[in-house]
Scaffold this active site. Sequence first.
Site, PDB file in Angstrom:
ATOM      1  N   GLU A 105      -4.568  -6.339  15.125  1.00 38.37           N
ATOM      2  CA  GLU A 105      -4.612  -6.037  16.552  1.00 38.37           C
ATOM      3  C   GLU A 105      -6.033  -5.991  17.113  1.00 38.37           C
ATOM      4  O   GLU A 105      -6.217  -5.898  18.332  1.00 38.37           O
ATOM      5  CB  GLU A 105      -3.908  -4.703  16.820  1.00 38.37           C
ATOM      6  CG  GLU A 105      -2.400  -4.802  16.597  1.00 38.37           C
ATOM      7  CD  GLU A 105      -1.678  -3.480  16.747  1.00 38.37           C
ATOM      8  OE1 GLU A 105      -2.356  -2.429  16.693  1.00 38.37           O
ATOM      9  OE2 GLU A 105      -0.455  -3.495  16.917  1.00 38.37           O
ATOM     10  N   GLU A 136       1.022  -2.917  -6.773  1.00 38.51           N
ATOM     11  CA  GLU A 136       0.330  -1.676  -6.423  1.00 38.51           C
ATOM     12  C   GLU A 136      -0.281  -0.991  -7.632  1.00 38.51           C
ATOM     13  O   GLU A 136      -1.162  -0.144  -7.503  1.00 38.51           O
ATOM     14  CB  GLU A 136       1.289  -0.705  -5.745  1.00 38.51           C
ATOM     15  CG  GLU A 136       2.284  -0.081  -6.703  1.00 38.51           C
ATOM     16  CD  GLU A 136       2.843   1.223  -6.125  1.00 38.51           C
ATOM     17  OE1 GLU A 136       2.517   2.288  -6.670  1.00 38.51           O
ATOM     18  OE2 GLU A 136       3.592   1.155  -5.158  1.00 38.51           O
TER      19      GLU A 136
END
Length: 323
Positions: A105, A136
């Site tokens: 963004e 992960e």
Amino acid sequence: MTSTTGTNAETSSTSGGYGELRAQLATLTTEAFRPELAEIDRLPTEEIARIMNGEDATVPAAVAERLPRIAAAIDATAERMARGGRLIYAGAGTAGRLGVLDASECPPTFNTDPSEVIGLIAGGPSAMVTAVEGAEDSKELAAADLDALKLSADDTVVGISASGRTPYAIGAVEHARAQGALTIGLSCNADSALGAAAEHPLEVVTGPELLTGSTRLKAGTAQKLVLNMISTITMIRLGKTYGNLMVDVRASNEKLRARSRHIVSLATGASDAEIEAALAATDGEVKHAILAILGGVDGPTATRLLTESDGHLRSALTAARTT
């Protein structure tokens, strides 16, 4: 990241380590069981919503307790970005997705290059929508992802992990710190391994979740709030705003073109004709158009003054009015 619904990636176990991992999770407030909510599924929908809304209302207070640390991390980040460094988020599961979201963004909001704010998620872009088994759990994967970016000492790496124990996030911070980069560890448990690894530990303790261990809830909300602060205030410090106006907004569609004209109007009070003329003279650049109007300069001069002031409109305006 694991295949545990994508929201609890941090609670996976590896072969042979189940007992040890279970013991670790038992110490985390984000994983704690709340017996008073054991029969929440029996309640009316509106009552569940009311409880959940009450839970969410506690998150800003948890963030507020860490504001001095958050501010210090932001100032350090802005200092490095002013020297050409990048802001890099690294996390798994929900935490990783929030980092990618915040990074994605920044270009339309602040006209940054996509290479300036980067979101890394364990398992790569496909992990945004699909679980990537084991990603992960690898510190080495995090180091490799950072090496691919050619990390520099001017960069800032933010490891994000609700539990504060996710190997990918810890590995990213450890590797970055070894390279001389600034490191921030954003977690939702006190005394976390991630916090210990980072130069700036940001431990926003949000407590047990409504659904046991579902850290996309309060923990995710807290992480989103802090990431909003890190990127937004860093950009304010870098001169990407004028007051609370997004003067570096990228007008890439009709809505943003209309917003650009509205921003110039709010900043200058100029007529529509003056605004259109200024934008035409500055290739549609909002900040340049504001400087042209308020500083009484032409497009090329506005560009020069902003370059000389490192993009800070207030400094450029001062220069325009004193020349």
